[in-house]
Design a protein around this motif. Structure first.
Motif, PDB file in Angstrom:
ATOM      1  N   UNK A 173       0.841  -1.197   0.000  1.00 49.49           N
ATOM      2  CA  UNK A 173       0.000   0.000   0.000  1.00 49.49           C
ATOM      3  C   UNK A 173       0.873   1.243   0.000  1.00 49.49           C
ATOM      4  N   UNK A 174       0.646   2.120  -0.966  1.00 52.58           N
ATOM      5  CA  UNK A 174       1.427   3.351  -1.095  1.00 52.58           C
ATOM      6  C   UNK A 174       0.498   4.558  -1.041  1.00 52.58           C
ATOM      7  N   UNK A 175       0.774   5.446  -0.101  1.00 49.86           N
ATOM      8  CA  UNK A 175      -0.005   6.679   0.041  1.00 49.86           C
ATOM      9  C   UNK A 175       0.561   7.785  -0.846  1.00 49.86           C
ATOM     10  N   UNK A 176      -0.052   8.973  -0.757  1.00 54.44           N
ATOM     11  CA  UNK A 176       0.330  10.084  -1.614  1.00 54.44           C
ATOM     12  C   UNK A 176       1.076  11.183  -0.893  1.00 54.44           C
ATOM     13  N   UNK A 177       0.941  12.374  -1.392  1.00 54.60           N
ATOM     14  CA  UNK A 177       1.676  13.562  -0.942  1.00 54.60           C
ATOM     15  C   UNK A 177       1.533  13.782   0.568  1.00 54.60           C
ATOM     16  N   UNK A 178       2.628  13.708   1.293  1.00 54.37           N
ATOM     17  CA  UNK A 178       2.768  13.951   2.739  1.00 54.37           C
ATOM     18  C   UNK A 178       1.991  12.972   3.615  1.00 54.37           C
ATOM     19  N   UNK A 179       1.326  11.992   3.031  1.00 54.15           N
ATOM     20  CA  UNK A 179       0.563  11.027   3.825  1.00 54.15           C
ATOM     21  C   UNK A 179       1.383   9.757   4.061  1.00 54.15           C
ATOM     22  N   UNK A 180       1.043   9.022   5.101  1.00 60.23           N
ATOM     23  CA  UNK A 180       1.816   7.833   5.465  1.00 60.23           C
ATOM     24  C   UNK A 180       0.908   6.661   5.790  1.00 60.23           C
ATOM     25  N   UNK A 181       1.527   5.546   6.214  1.00 57.11           N
ATOM     26  CA  UNK A 181       0.795   4.293   6.397  1.00 57.11           C
ATOM     27  C   UNK A 181      -0.382   4.416   7.352  1.00 57.11           C
ATOM     28  N   UNK A 182      -0.233   5.192   8.426  1.00 58.70           N
ATOM     29  CA  UNK A 182      -1.310   5.298   9.398  1.00 58.70           C
ATOM     30  C   UNK A 182      -2.537   6.015   8.839  1.00 58.70           C
ATOM     31  N   UNK A 183      -2.367   6.755   7.761  1.00 50.22           N
ATOM     32  CA  UNK A 183      -3.509   7.434   7.154  1.00 50.22           C
ATOM     33  C   UNK A 183      -4.440   6.468   6.396  1.00 50.22           C
ATOM     34  N   UNK A 184      -4.047   5.214   6.221  1.00 51.27           N
ATOM     35  CA  UNK A 184      -4.947   4.252   5.585  1.00 51.27           C
ATOM     36  C   UNK A 184      -6.144   3.950   6.477  1.00 51.27           C
ATOM     37  N   UNK A 185      -5.982   4.093   7.789  1.00 49.17           N
ATOM     38  CA  UNK A 185      -7.092   3.922   8.712  1.00 49.17           C
ATOM     39  C   UNK A 185      -7.787   2.576   8.585  1.00 49.17           C
ATOM     40  N   UNK A 186      -9.119   2.601   8.552  1.00 45.92           N
ATOM     41  CA  UNK A 186      -9.918   1.375   8.555  1.00 45.92           C
ATOM     42  C   UNK A 186      -9.711   0.544   7.296  1.00 45.92           C
ATOM     43  N   UNK A 201     -14.965   5.622   2.070  1.00 43.10           N
ATOM     44  CA  UNK A 201     -15.742   4.386   1.919  1.00 43.10           C
ATOM     45  C   UNK A 201     -14.789   3.202   1.785  1.00 43.10           C
ATOM     46  N   UNK A 202     -14.144   2.819   2.885  1.00 46.12           N
ATOM     47  CA  UNK A 202     -13.130   1.758   2.815  1.00 46.12           C
ATOM     48  C   UNK A 202     -13.692   0.412   2.360  1.00 46.12           C
ATOM     49  N   UNK A 203     -14.906   0.065   2.788  1.00 42.57           N
ATOM     50  CA  UNK A 203     -15.460  -1.235   2.406  1.00 42.57           C
ATOM     51  C   UNK A 203     -15.737  -1.286   0.905  1.00 42.57           C
ATOM     52  N   UNK A 260     -16.835  11.988  10.618  1.00 46.96           N
ATOM     53  CA  UNK A 260     -15.654  11.525  11.350  1.00 46.96           C
ATOM     54  C   UNK A 260     -14.635  12.647  11.562  1.00 46.96           C
ATOM     55  N   UNK A 261     -15.013  13.892  11.287  1.00 44.15           N
ATOM     56  CA  UNK A 261     -14.058  14.995  11.286  1.00 44.15           C
ATOM     57  C   UNK A 261     -13.279  15.109  12.590  1.00 44.15           C
ATOM     58  N   UNK A 262     -13.958  15.135  13.726  1.00 42.00           N
ATOM     59  CA  UNK A 262     -13.271  15.330  15.007  1.00 42.00           C
ATOM     60  C   UNK A 262     -12.266  14.219  15.273  1.00 42.00           C
ATOM     61  N   UNK A 263     -12.681  12.972  15.070  1.00 42.17           N
ATOM     62  CA  UNK A 263     -11.779  11.842  15.294  1.00 42.17           C
ATOM     63  C   UNK A 263     -10.625  11.852  14.306  1.00 42.17           C
ATOM     64  N   UNK A 302      -9.546  -3.569   7.092  1.00 41.09           N
ATOM     65  CA  UNK A 302     -10.516  -4.352   6.336  1.00 41.09           C
ATOM     66  C   UNK A 302      -9.835  -5.218   5.278  1.00 41.09           C
ATOM     67  N   UNK A 303      -8.864  -4.648   4.585  1.00 43.10           N
ATOM     68  CA  UNK A 303      -8.168  -5.411   3.550  1.00 43.10           C
ATOM     69  C   UNK A 303      -7.328  -6.522   4.169  1.00 43.10           C
ATOM     70  N   UNK A 304      -6.715  -6.251   5.316  1.00 42.69           N
ATOM     71  CA  UNK A 304      -5.885  -7.252   5.992  1.00 42.69           C
ATOM     72  C   UNK A 304      -6.710  -8.459   6.426  1.00 42.69           C
ATOM     73  N   UNK A 305      -8.001  -8.251   6.679  1.00 49.83           N
ATOM     74  CA  UNK A 305      -8.866  -9.351   7.082  1.00 49.83           C
ATOM     75  C   UNK A 305      -9.117 -10.326   5.934  1.00 49.83           C
ATOM     76  N   UNK A 306      -8.899  -9.871   4.696  1.00 47.27           N
ATOM     77  CA  UNK A 306      -9.123 -10.723   3.528  1.00 47.27           C
ATOM     78  C   UNK A 306      -7.818 -11.064   2.824  1.00 47.27           C
ATOM     79  N   UNK A 307      -6.845 -10.182   2.884  1.00 50.86           N
ATOM     80  CA  UNK A 307      -5.526 -10.374   2.267  1.00 50.86           C
ATOM     81  C   UNK A 307      -4.474  -9.821   3.217  1.00 50.86           C
TER      82      UNK A 307
END
Length: 260
Positions: A7-20, A235-237, A152-155, A24-29
């Motif tokens: 998984x590769x993120x974009x400009x200034x974003x990192x792995x933790x920004x993938x969030x849910x 919409x991660x799912x 989800x803005x505040x969180x 979800x993907x790890x549960x299947x792959x």
């Protein structure tokens, strides 16, 4: 059996920004999030000015972390450009490529790759970038540009401020990443299976960039009806389901080709 999805993120974003989405993907792959130079675990590194240099660093990271080619890569935005270059330079190493809300020359125009309506907010982000963004201005602006979901803005802001404080991307690296993205030009089409994914509600990158890219490469293209640029957030799912639908279609095509 295929290995984990890189998984590769974009400009200034990192792995933790993938969030849910990553969960979800790890549960299947299996998943293997890797950060671009200058971001996340690689925040200490200097971001290159050329997309090809990101590829070199990613290949070293993947090997160091025990992954073996051929890889399946899901990438968005700048990460999609890096993944494309990887597939073009080392075609034997990439088995499947999923590109989410990316853009690149010669298939997109400057004002499509970065919508003019987003420019004022991006200038404000650059102005308020340094520091831990304790007042949340930069991250709030990024959220407004990239996310359609507001419930989800505040969180999100709390999580993103923690990420920023723990692995801050310097303004210099952010600008170098932007320059690398602006300069990148895809020289040909990847030989691997490609799925192009876009969001109709993308306020940062015009989704026509994905439409043209898919048409030029003869690749399948699916579009989310309302999500913003950060589709994995909104919409991660849906994205997980689209990914697996694409897998099944690719496998069916491969089996059909094998019977000919």
């Amino acid at each position: 059996m295929s290995g984990p999805w890189i998984l590769l993120r974009g400009l200034t974003r990192e792995s933790r920004h993938w969030g849910a989405f990553a969960t979800l993907l790890a549960a299947r792959d299996g998943v293997l999030p890797i950060d671009l130079a200058g971001n996340g675990t690689e925040a200490h590194a200097r971001s290159p000015l050329a997309v090809g240099a990101y590829v070199d660093a990613l290949r070293e990271q993947a090997q160091r972390r025990g992954a073996s080619a051929p890889y399946r890569v899901l990438a968005m935005s700048l990460g999609g450009m890096v993944a494309t270059e990887w597939a073009l330079r080392y075609p034997g190493e990439i088995e499947r490529l999923v590109l989410v809300n990316t853009s690149m020359r010669p298939h997109s125009r400057v004002y499509e790759r970065l919508r003019p309506s987003a420019w004022p907010a991006l200038v404000r982000v650059a102005r308020d970038w340094e520091g831990n963004d304790s007042n949340g201005i930069a991250e709030r602006l990024i959220h407004g540009l990239t996310c359609a979901r507001r419930d989800t803005l505040a969180a999100d802001l709390e999580a993103w401020r923690e990420i920023r404080a723990g692995a801050h991307v310097s303004r210099a690296n952010a600008l170098r990443q932007l320059a690398a993205a602006a300069r990148f030009k895809a020289r040909g089409a990847p030989r691997c299976a490609v799925l192009v994914v876009s969001s109709r509600g993308d306020r940062l990158v015009n989704p026509v960039c994905s439409t043209r890219l898919a048409r030029a490469w003869g690749a399948p293209h699916v579009e989310h009806p309302w999500a913003g640029h950060d589709l994995p957030h909104d919409d991660p799912q849906w994205l997980v389901d689209a990914l697996h639908a694409g897998d099944m279609a690719a496998n069916a095509a491969g089996q059909a080709a094998g019977r000919v």
